[in-house]
Design a protein around this motif. Structure first.
Motif, PDB file in Angstrom:
ATOM      1  N   ALA A 174     -31.984 -25.092 -29.041  1.00  0.00           N
ATOM      2  CA  ALA A 174     -30.883 -24.215 -28.615  1.00  0.00           C
ATOM      3  C   ALA A 174     -31.353 -22.776 -28.486  1.00  0.00           C
ATOM      4  CB  ALA A 174     -29.727 -24.320 -29.600  1.00  0.00           C
ATOM      5  N   LEU A 175     -32.206 -22.348 -29.410  1.00  0.00           N
ATOM      6  CA  LEU A 175     -32.731 -20.981 -29.335  1.00  0.00           C
ATOM      7  C   LEU A 175     -33.574 -20.794 -28.082  1.00  0.00           C
ATOM      8  CD1 LEU A 175     -33.311 -18.163 -30.534  1.00  0.00           C
ATOM      9  CD2 LEU A 175     -35.240 -19.206 -31.742  1.00  0.00           C
ATOM     10  N   THR A 176     -34.439 -21.760 -27.769  1.00  0.00           N
ATOM     11  CA  THR A 176     -35.276 -21.611 -26.575  1.00  0.00           C
ATOM     12  C   THR A 176     -34.431 -21.570 -25.312  1.00  0.00           C
ATOM     13  OG1 THR A 176     -35.638 -24.015 -26.362  1.00  0.00           O
ATOM     14  CG2 THR A 176     -37.217 -22.763 -27.687  1.00  0.00           C
ATOM     15  N   ASP A 177     -33.363 -22.364 -25.273  1.00  0.00           N
ATOM     16  CA  ASP A 177     -32.464 -22.320 -24.113  1.00  0.00           C
ATOM     17  C   ASP A 177     -31.815 -20.941 -23.983  1.00  0.00           C
ATOM     18  OD1 ASP A 177     -33.088 -24.964 -23.634  1.00  0.00           O
ATOM     19  OD2 ASP A 177     -31.257 -25.753 -24.559  1.00  0.00           O
ATOM     20  N   MET A 178     -31.406 -20.362 -25.108  1.00  0.00           N
ATOM     21  CA  MET A 178     -30.788 -19.039 -25.079  1.00  0.00           C
ATOM     22  C   MET A 178     -31.795 -17.977 -24.646  1.00  0.00           C
ATOM     23  SD  MET A 178     -28.075 -17.266 -25.408  1.00  0.00           S
ATOM     24  CE  MET A 178     -26.950 -18.386 -26.258  1.00  0.00           C
ATOM     25  N   ILE A 179     -33.032 -18.108 -25.105  1.00  0.00           N
ATOM     26  CA  ILE A 179     -34.059 -17.139 -24.712  1.00  0.00           C
ATOM     27  C   ILE A 179     -34.271 -17.177 -23.207  1.00  0.00           C
ATOM     28  CG2 ILE A 179     -36.535 -16.652 -24.823  1.00  0.00           C
ATOM     29  CD1 ILE A 179     -36.411 -17.385 -27.804  1.00  0.00           C
ATOM     30  N   HIS A 180     -34.293 -18.361 -22.615  1.00  0.00           N
ATOM     31  CA  HIS A 180     -34.465 -18.465 -21.170  1.00  0.00           C
ATOM     32  C   HIS A 180     -33.388 -17.676 -20.417  1.00  0.00           C
ATOM     33  CE1 HIS A 180     -37.862 -21.046 -20.381  1.00  0.00           C
ATOM     34  NE2 HIS A 180     -37.461 -21.941 -21.254  1.00  0.00           N
ATOM     35  N   THR A 181     -32.165 -17.696 -20.916  1.00  0.00           N
ATOM     36  CA  THR A 181     -31.068 -17.051 -20.193  1.00  0.00           C
ATOM     37  C   THR A 181     -30.950 -15.557 -20.491  1.00  0.00           C
ATOM     38  OG1 THR A 181     -29.464 -17.596 -21.948  1.00  0.00           O
ATOM     39  CG2 THR A 181     -29.760 -19.207 -20.180  1.00  0.00           C
ATOM     40  N   THR A 182     -31.600 -15.078 -21.534  1.00  0.00           N
ATOM     41  CA  THR A 182     -31.417 -13.673 -21.921  1.00  0.00           C
ATOM     42  C   THR A 182     -32.684 -12.837 -21.894  1.00  0.00           C
ATOM     43  OG1 THR A 182     -31.753 -14.187 -24.281  1.00  0.00           O
ATOM     44  CG2 THR A 182     -29.484 -14.267 -23.440  1.00  0.00           C
ATOM     45  N   VAL A 183     -33.864 -13.459 -21.776  1.00  0.00           N
ATOM     46  CA  VAL A 183     -35.103 -12.708 -21.973  1.00  0.00           C
ATOM     47  C   VAL A 183     -35.256 -11.562 -20.976  1.00  0.00           C
ATOM     48  CG1 VAL A 183     -36.504 -14.253 -20.531  1.00  0.00           C
ATOM     49  CG2 VAL A 183     -37.583 -12.927 -22.352  1.00  0.00           C
ATOM     50  N   ALA A 184     -34.772 -11.750 -19.746  1.00  0.00           N
ATOM     51  CA  ALA A 184     -34.929 -10.696 -18.746  1.00  0.00           C
ATOM     52  C   ALA A 184     -34.152  -9.440 -19.119  1.00  0.00           C
ATOM     53  CB  ALA A 184     -34.484 -11.203 -17.376  1.00  0.00           C
ATOM     54  N   ASP A 185     -33.136  -9.565 -19.956  1.00  0.00           N
ATOM     55  CA  ASP A 185     -32.301  -8.427 -20.333  1.00  0.00           C
ATOM     56  C   ASP A 185     -32.596  -7.900 -21.727  1.00  0.00           C
ATOM     57  OD1 ASP A 185     -30.855  -8.579 -17.903  1.00  0.00           O
ATOM     58  OD2 ASP A 185     -29.687 -10.247 -18.725  1.00  0.00           O
ATOM     59  N   LEU A 186     -33.477  -8.542 -22.460  1.00  0.00           N
ATOM     60  CA  LEU A 186     -33.759  -8.108 -23.830  1.00  0.00           C
ATOM     61  C   LEU A 186     -34.554  -6.814 -23.844  1.00  0.00           C
ATOM     62  CD1 LEU A 186     -34.808 -11.456 -25.586  1.00  0.00           C
ATOM     63  CD2 LEU A 186     -32.669 -10.207 -25.885  1.00  0.00           C
ATOM     64  N   GLY A 187     -34.244  -5.962 -24.822  1.00  0.00           N
ATOM     65  CA  GLY A 187     -35.049  -4.787 -25.073  1.00  0.00           C
ATOM     66  C   GLY A 187     -36.228  -5.137 -25.955  1.00  0.00           C
ATOM     67  N   PRO A 188     -37.126  -4.181 -26.203  1.00  0.00           N
ATOM     68  CA  PRO A 188     -38.312  -4.466 -27.019  1.00  0.00           C
ATOM     69  C   PRO A 188     -37.989  -5.042 -28.387  1.00  0.00           C
ATOM     70  CG  PRO A 188     -38.554  -2.359 -25.907  1.00  0.00           C
ATOM     71  CD  PRO A 188     -37.148  -2.815 -25.655  1.00  0.00           C
ATOM     72  N   ALA A 189     -36.961  -4.512 -29.064  1.00  0.00           N
ATOM     73  CA  ALA A 189     -36.608  -5.028 -30.387  1.00  0.00           C
ATOM     74  C   ALA A 189     -36.106  -6.466 -30.291  1.00  0.00           C
ATOM     75  CB  ALA A 189     -35.558  -4.144 -31.045  1.00  0.00           C
ATOM     76  N   GLY A 190     -35.351  -6.769 -29.239  1.00  0.00           N
ATOM     77  CA  GLY A 190     -34.847  -8.123 -29.063  1.00  0.00           C
ATOM     78  C   GLY A 190     -35.947  -9.120 -28.778  1.00  0.00           C
ATOM     79  N   VAL A 191     -36.956  -8.696 -28.020  1.00  0.00           N
ATOM     80  CA  VAL A 191     -38.089  -9.568 -27.724  1.00  0.00           C
ATOM     81  C   VAL A 191     -38.846  -9.922 -29.001  1.00  0.00           C
ATOM     82  CG1 VAL A 191     -40.331  -9.670 -26.565  1.00  0.00           C
ATOM     83  CG2 VAL A 191     -38.340  -8.788 -25.350  1.00  0.00           C
ATOM     84  N   VAL A 192     -39.105  -8.912 -29.834  1.00  0.00           N
ATOM     85  CA  VAL A 192     -39.817  -9.153 -31.091  1.00  0.00           C
ATOM     86  C   VAL A 192     -38.993 -10.059 -32.006  1.00  0.00           C
ATOM     87  CG1 VAL A 192     -40.731  -8.062 -33.176  1.00  0.00           C
ATOM     88  CG2 VAL A 192     -41.131  -7.015 -30.937  1.00  0.00           C
ATOM     89  N   ALA A 193     -37.676  -9.812 -32.069  1.00  0.00           N
ATOM     90  CA  ALA A 193     -36.812 -10.626 -32.914  1.00  0.00           C
ATOM     91  C   ALA A 193     -36.777 -12.074 -32.432  1.00  0.00           C
ATOM     92  CB  ALA A 193     -35.404 -10.045 -32.952  1.00  0.00           C
ATOM     93  N   ALA A 194     -36.778 -12.266 -31.095  1.00  0.00           N
ATOM     94  CA  ALA A 194     -36.757 -13.625 -30.548  1.00  0.00           C
ATOM     95  C   ALA A 194     -38.020 -14.379 -30.946  1.00  0.00           C
ATOM     96  CB  ALA A 194     -36.617 -13.579 -29.034  1.00  0.00           C
ATOM     97  N   GLN A 195     -39.172 -13.701 -30.848  1.00  0.00           N
ATOM     98  CA  GLN A 195     -40.412 -14.358 -31.262  1.00  0.00           C
ATOM     99  C   GLN A 195     -40.384 -14.688 -32.751  1.00  0.00           C
ATOM    100  OE1 GLN A 195     -44.758 -12.966 -30.536  1.00  0.00           O
ATOM    101  NE2 GLN A 195     -44.328 -12.537 -32.686  1.00  0.00           N
ATOM    102  N   GLY A 196     -39.915 -13.743 -33.578  1.00  0.00           N
ATOM    103  CA  GLY A 196     -39.867 -13.985 -35.022  1.00  0.00           C
ATOM    104  C   GLY A 196     -38.993 -15.165 -35.376  1.00  0.00           C
ATOM    105  N   THR A 197     -37.859 -15.311 -34.665  1.00  0.00           N
ATOM    106  CA  THR A 197     -36.964 -16.431 -34.946  1.00  0.00           C
ATOM    107  C   THR A 197     -37.594 -17.755 -34.522  1.00  0.00           C
ATOM    108  OG1 THR A 197     -35.102 -14.935 -34.552  1.00  0.00           O
ATOM    109  CG2 THR A 197     -34.612 -17.280 -34.652  1.00  0.00           C
ATOM    110  N   LEU A 198     -38.308 -17.754 -33.396  1.00  0.00           N
ATOM    111  CA  LEU A 198     -39.035 -18.953 -32.986  1.00  0.00           C
ATOM    112  C   LEU A 198     -40.020 -19.390 -34.070  1.00  0.00           C
ATOM    113  CD1 LEU A 198     -39.906 -18.214 -29.245  1.00  0.00           C
ATOM    114  CD2 LEU A 198     -38.481 -20.097 -30.076  1.00  0.00           C
TER     115      LEU A 198
END
Length: 345
Positions: A174-198
């Motif tokens: 579910a997280l990977t699906d959400m990342i696909h739909t939001t990654v283009a709009d994530l800021g730097p902090a969101g990108v780092v947080a997404a990787q950490g959660t993965l």
């Protein structure tokens, strides 16, 4: 191919490719490779060389997203794919393969055979170098590439496999699906947080459904240890250290989990062995001697077994067997007995 430019620091990227239409190969493989190298980069994962058959018939569509040092690829392949004989150079990463349809066969490390991930299964392992692989036609799969710094110490040389529909895998998917739909709009902090959660969810998958430091999950860890101990009661190697090793936690964490539910690991093992020995004393299919029972259930000798039995049940093994013969039919070995809740101190 459709894509968005990666950030200047290479923290994110996303692209789509569809080469399933007739006549699109080999342009489809070229487009996929260009997209990967531009949006993901060889620093995350170096694509291998593919076999001539794959180059000549590459019918794959998918979405690929890069988040910091991780990448997620959702792939749907109409054609089979296979790497060339020499897959590539050294790498240091953790890869996860989640197969929904078809199969993905991976070359094992030196001295080990190939490993096949079938439909409905996942596999996660550390890669020290690129290895050969093959995928079946009509494959639907998810491929994750993750930095190794936090996961390699946990995995070591282990290959972790399991069902793709486990609770942890469903959450990770579910997280990977959400990342696909939001990654283009994530800021730097969101990108780092997404990787950490993965990474954290991959740790949970590798550890087998519990966190090494999460006290709320102590009951789950304790039950997993009990289930494993119940299957290995006659094993002379059974110990807290063995259980901790098999469950991928520290011995201290295992002891803390048992303490949180008011028990001790060694006491649980001893009581379960005594319980099984007590059943064997009155089994109608033939009885073992006290010395044989002691040896089978890993007591030092008959005297040690007798003392432990009397302390637990208030009678010596011989006294218990005689009293049971005189007063009642032998106890049955029920599912409740094997699960252990019915036998108390």
């Amino acid at each position: 191919m459709h894509g968005t430019g990666a950030e200047a620091d290479g923290a994110r990227g996303v692209f789509e490719v569809d080469s399933t239409a007739p006549g699109s190969a080999p342009r489809g493989l070229d487009a996929f490779r260009r997209g990967w190298e531009t949006q993901v980069g060889d620093d995350v994962f170096q694509l291998p060389a593919f076999s001539p058959d794959t180059i000549g018939d590459f019918r794959v569509k998918g979405n690929v997203a890069k988040v910091h040092g991780a990448a997620i690829a959702d792939l749907h392949a109409a054609s089979a794919t296979r790497t060339a004989d020499v897959p590539g150079g050294d790498q240091d990463l953790v890869a996860m393969y989640v197969v929904r349809r078809g199969s993905w066969t991976l070359g094992g490390p030196p001295g080990h055979g190939d490993q096949t991930v079938s439909a409905g299964q996942f596999l996660v392992r550390h890669l020290g170098r690129l290895t050969a692989f093959e995928t079946s036609a009509h494959l639907t799969a998810k491929f994750l590439v993750l930095p190794s710094s936090e996961l390699k110490p946990l995995l070591g040389t282990r290959v972790v496999t399991g069902p793709a529909d486990s609770a942890e895998m469903r959450l990770l998917t579910a997280l990977t699906d959400m990342i696909h739909t939001t990654v283009a709009d994530l800021g730097p902090a969101g990108v780092v947080a997404a990787q950490g959660t993965l990474i954290e969810l991959t740790k949970a998958v590798a550890k087998g459904r519990f966190d090494d430091v999460e006290p709320r999950l102590a009951p789950a860890l304790t039950q997993a240890a009990k289930d494993l101990a119940n299957r290995r009661l006659a094993d002379p190697e059974l110990s807290p250290a063995m259980l901790a090793r098999e469950l991928s936690v520290s011995v201290r964490t295992l002891h803390r989990a048992f303490a949180a539910v008011g028990e001790q690991v060694t006491t649980y093992i001893r009581h379960r062995r005594l319980h099984e020995a007590r059943l064997a004393l009155v089994a109608p299919s033939g009885r073992l001697t006290i010395s044989e029972l002691a040896a089978h259930w890993q007591f030092a000798d008959g005297s040690h077994f007798t003392r432990a039995f009397k302390k637990r049940y208030g009678q010596t093994p011989t006294e218990y067997a005689r009293s049971t013969e005189a007063t009642s039919p032998p106890p049955s070995h029920s599912l409740a007995d094997s699960a252990w809740p019915a036998v108390r101190a």
